[in-house]
Enzyme design. Structure first.
Site: not given
Ligand code: MRU
Length: 353
Positions: A50, A52, A93, A202, A243, A253-254
């Site tokens: 997981r 991006a 995704r 995470q 993302d 982002n998350k």
């Molecule tokens: O759902 P996830 O764990 O894939 O989400 C990840 C994030 O939101 C990260 O902050 C984003 O992908 C940047 S990773 C360098």
């Protein structure tokens, strides 16, 4: 100065991909061997891999695995089938644009390669390696540029981050945690504050694990503590990943990132987004067009084996939110740090049409 980590979440070895199983950290460090495209599709969906950029790298290798499995020997038929494989990977995704960026790049290479199906397959593996190698360099550049804009203060900095935008989310260095790594190496960092990042945790599971691996001091807080910590003067700067960033600088982002940005604004704390060019989607004028993934309700109604609420409750589980550009002090990329309003004019020419 070369800054390395020992955390490589997506690695090609011999004839297969090895993924660090991120669903098992920090309790268990284990590696999953991916030998078939369908296994990569599943690994992305269930978040063994997981983040991006890491999703983009995994999908590139997934496409090669799919190409290797195709029975077609005729070039045209092969490319048609490969396109279907690409679509299957793209459906895993929806939010991280790096997934689509990487698959488009791979498909372009496949179409542009003249010669036999075997030659196209070989070229695809080379391209997947290139995507992974470039990401390592890109993240180190993000770290270097990020260091240059961190607030100048008499004391070392306390940096808050949300989710995991680290080595685990990239080829092995990190975007937001790339900035953390370079700040730590430059002795500019006192500690990281890691939001736990409900519902998948995470921050609690991955960001703290990475910091501990690197010996970087880290304090874990629950998501609802960020404003309180800011008010008490415990946070000097916020750096998060992304993302997908729209042309105007709105950044997905998350889930929970938007709240952190609002809190930072209220407390006059600079809020930065660290992301590679491959995360910027110049096709989207603003963040309203960013597709937001919704995940299974079990992620919020159950923790471990314990159900948190009674039956009869309804759920809404968006995995990402969009932080408006006006809350973002700067976007840290491998080409430098830009105001959200500068992205289009300063960076769009780097992306191939
Ligand atoms: O759902 P996830 O764990 O894939 O989400 C990840 C994030 O939101 C990260 O902050 C984003 O992908 C940047 S990773 C360098």
């Amino acid at each position: 100065m070369t800054l390395k980590t020992s955390i490589y979440p997506v690695v090609w070895q011999d004839d297969h991909v090895r993924l660090i199983d991120q669903t098992r950290l920090p309790a268990e460090y284990s590696v999953v061997e991916i030998k078939r495209c369908t296994d990569m599709v599943e690994a992305i969906k269930i978040m063994i891999v997981r983040g991006a950029p890491a999703i983009g790298i995994a999908a590139a290798y997934g496409l090669y695995l799919g190409a290797r499995e195709l029975p077609e020997t005729d070039r045209v038929e092969f490319l048609e089938s490969l396109d279907r494989v690409s679509q299957t990977l793209a459906a895993t995704r929806p939010t991280a644009v790096n997934l689509f960026w990487s698959l488009n790049r791979m498909m372009k290479v496949a179409r542009a390669t003249t010669g036999s199906v075997e030659q196209i397959q070989a070229r695809l593996l080379d391209e997947a390696h290139a995507i992974a190698t470039e990401d390592l360099h890109t993240c180190q550049e993000i770290g270097r540029h990020g260091l240059s804009i961190l607030p100048q203060m008499p004391q070392k900095l306390r940096l808050l981050t949300h989710c995991n935008a680290g080595a685990l989310a990239t080829a092995g260095y990190g975007t937001a945690l790339g900035v953390v790594r370079s700040a730590w190496a430059a002795e500019r960092l006192e500690r990281v504050y890691a939001d736990e990042t409900r519902p998948r945790l995470q921050g609690a599971k991955l960001t703290t694990w990475e910091c501990v691996q690197e010996g970087i001091p880290v304090t874990l807080i629950t998501d609802n503590m960020a404003a309180h910590c800011m008010k008490l003067g415990k946070i000097d700067v916020v750096v998060v990943g992304a993302d997908r960033i729209a042309a105007n600088g709105d950044a997905a982002n998350k889930i929970g990132t938007y709240s952190v940005a609002l809190c930072a604004k209220a407390h006059n704390i600079p809020f930065y987004v660290a992301a590679p060019l491959s995360t910027i989607d110049f096709q989207l004028a603003d963040g309203s067009g960013i597709p937001i993934e919704e995940r299974d309700p079990s992620e919020i109604h159950t923790v471990g084996a314990v159900r948190l609420c009674p039956q009869g409750v309804e759920f809404y589980n968006p995995a990402f939110d969009v932080t408006p550009a006006d809350l973002i002090a700067g976007i840290i990329t491998e080409h430098g740090v830009f105001l959200p309003a500068e992205l289009q004019s300063k960076l769009s020419h780097f992306q191939p049409a």
